[in-house]
Design a protein around this motif. Sequence first.
Motif, PDB file in Angstrom:
ATOM      1  N   CYS A 176      -0.539  -9.840 -11.019  1.00 54.36           N
ATOM      2  CA  CYS A 176       0.244  -9.241 -10.161  1.00 54.36           C
ATOM      3  C   CYS A 176       1.674  -9.300 -10.668  1.00 54.36           C
ATOM      4  O   CYS A 176       2.087 -10.391 -10.823  1.00 54.36           O
ATOM      5  CB  CYS A 176      -0.098  -9.514  -8.888  1.00 54.36           C
ATOM      6  SG  CYS A 176       0.192 -10.996  -8.456  1.00 54.36           S
ATOM      7  N   ASP A 180      -4.840  -2.068  -5.151  1.00 54.32           N
ATOM      8  CA  ASP A 180      -3.337  -2.076  -4.713  1.00 54.32           C
ATOM      9  C   ASP A 180      -3.615  -3.488  -3.900  1.00 54.32           C
ATOM     10  O   ASP A 180      -4.713  -4.470  -4.269  1.00 54.32           O
ATOM     11  CB  ASP A 180      -3.081  -0.969  -3.783  1.00 54.32           C
ATOM     12  CG  ASP A 180      -3.971  -1.232  -2.673  1.00 54.32           C
ATOM     13  OD1 ASP A 180      -5.089  -1.458  -2.764  1.00 54.32           O
ATOM     14  OD2 ASP A 180      -3.634  -0.216  -1.620  1.00 54.32           O
ATOM     15  N   SER A 209      -6.150   3.578  -0.348  1.00 55.00           N
ATOM     16  CA  SER A 209      -5.442   3.867   0.814  1.00 55.00           C
ATOM     17  C   SER A 209      -6.055   5.049   1.590  1.00 55.00           C
ATOM     18  O   SER A 209      -6.993   5.846   1.368  1.00 55.00           O
ATOM     19  CB  SER A 209      -4.009   4.613   0.279  1.00 55.00           C
ATOM     20  OG  SER A 209      -4.104   5.742  -0.218  1.00 55.00           O
ATOM     21  N   HIS A 229       1.556  -4.039  -1.163  1.00 55.66           N
ATOM     22  CA  HIS A 229       2.180  -3.172  -2.419  1.00 55.66           C
ATOM     23  C   HIS A 229       0.924  -2.154  -2.631  1.00 55.66           C
ATOM     24  O   HIS A 229      -0.169  -2.259  -2.822  1.00 55.66           O
ATOM     25  CB  HIS A 229       1.628  -4.311  -3.384  1.00 55.66           C
ATOM     26  CG  HIS A 229       1.989  -4.035  -4.979  1.00 55.66           C
ATOM     27  ND1 HIS A 229       3.491  -3.736  -5.227  1.00 55.66           N
ATOM     28  CD2 HIS A 229       1.156  -3.514  -5.877  1.00 55.66           C
ATOM     29  CE1 HIS A 229       3.289  -3.323  -6.536  1.00 55.66           C
ATOM     30  NE2 HIS A 229       2.004  -3.439  -6.690  1.00 55.66           N
ATOM     31  N   ASP A 230       1.659  -0.806  -2.705  1.00 52.68           N
ATOM     32  CA  ASP A 230       0.801   0.373  -2.948  1.00 52.68           C
ATOM     33  C   ASP A 230       0.339   0.836  -4.247  1.00 52.68           C
ATOM     34  O   ASP A 230      -0.589   1.440  -4.330  1.00 52.68           O
ATOM     35  CB  ASP A 230       1.680   1.676  -2.174  1.00 52.68           C
ATOM     36  CG  ASP A 230       2.090   1.452  -0.835  1.00 52.68           C
ATOM     37  OD1 ASP A 230       0.929   0.686   0.006  1.00 52.68           O
ATOM     38  OD2 ASP A 230       2.930   1.745  -0.292  1.00 52.68           O
ATOM     39  N   ALA A 231       1.296   0.235  -5.219  1.00 52.44           N
ATOM     40  CA  ALA A 231       0.894   0.668  -6.450  1.00 52.44           C
ATOM     41  C   ALA A 231      -0.560  -0.004  -6.929  1.00 52.44           C
ATOM     42  O   ALA A 231      -0.837  -1.042  -6.711  1.00 52.44           O
ATOM     43  CB  ALA A 231       2.022   0.238  -7.717  1.00 52.44           C
ATOM     44  N   THR A 232      -1.331   0.746  -7.635  1.00 51.04           N
ATOM     45  CA  THR A 232      -2.756   0.291  -7.897  1.00 51.04           C
ATOM     46  C   THR A 232      -2.777  -0.236  -9.359  1.00 51.04           C
ATOM     47  O   THR A 232      -3.160   0.091 -10.428  1.00 51.04           O
ATOM     48  CB  THR A 232      -3.599   1.676  -8.208  1.00 51.04           C
ATOM     49  OG1 THR A 232      -3.103   2.589  -8.884  1.00 51.04           O
ATOM     50  CG2 THR A 232      -3.955   1.892  -6.292  1.00 51.04           C
TER      51      THR A 232
END
Length: 272
Positions: A159, A76, A45, A203-206
Motif C-alpha cells: 500500500c 481498496d 464499494s 482509501h478508495d483507490a483499488t
Amino acid sequence: MPPLALLGAAAVSAREVPATIRSFYNSLGAAGSCCNKLATGFYASDDGPDTFSYCGDHLSDYNVVYIQGVGGALADMDVDCDGAQRAGSDDGRCNSSTDTQGETAFRSTVAGYGRGIADLDPFVHPYVVFGNEGSKPGWKTFDPRAYGVEPLSVVAVVCGDQLLYAIWGDTNGDDGAKPMVGEASIALATACFGSSMSGNNGHDATDVLYLAFAGSEAVPGADGAAWDVGSFEEFEASIAALGDRLVQRVGGRAGDSDEPPREGGWAGRSLG
C-alpha cells in the motif's frame, strides 16, 4: 491519482517493496484479472461493480491467495474499527463509524493465547478483513480456510508503495447491503495512508494488494508475536521476520495465463 510513492507520505516509515513483490504486483495489473477465481461477485464499494474475486492463480506455485478485480484493479482499503479498543489506544477516529462491532472473528483464539488481551485492538493490531460470511439468500461467501489460509496468519500488504505486515484478523459479514472486500484495521490504514483515515474515511483507490499465505507456518501463534504491546509499530515489528520469510515464496511473475490483458489497460498504477 498521485504516484504511489506519494500516497504513503503521511504514513509511518515502512520497508521498501522487495523487487520480487514489486514485479508480482505490477504483473497482476498487467494481466488484468485472475483466472482461478476461488469466489467472485464481491464489491469494493457500495456503488461499484461486483467484479472482485478471491484469486488462487498462485496457490500451486507460491501458496498465496489475493483479491483482484478486472482491468487490473486490486482492492481498496476501508477502515475497520472492530475489536477491543483499549484505554490509551483509542484516539477518537473510530467515533464516526456506523458499523463498529465489539469483537473480531477470532476473538476466542486471541484470548486463548493467554497474553493478557481479550481481543485484537484496531488501533494497535494491523489486521486485514479477509473472507466473507453470511446466510442471506444469494449472498456471496468465501472461507480462506478452505484453501489453507489460517486465522491470525500473517498477510503481506502493499500500500502506498510500501510493504507492511498484518494478520488475518476478521471477516466480512452480511450486515451490509452487499458482500464487500478490501478492509483493514485503522492501525493498518493509518500506517498505509496517514492519520486522515477514520471510521468513515478509507482509501478508495483499488491499488492495495492483500497477499494471504496458506499453511500453518504463516501463523505466529501465541509466542511468535507481541500481542500485548501498545502500538502498531511494536506489533508489526514483532511479525516482520516471519513476514520476510513468507514473501520469499513469491517469484515475481503473475503466472502463465493464456488470457490477454484487458482492453484499456490497467486501472491501477504500477510500482516503479
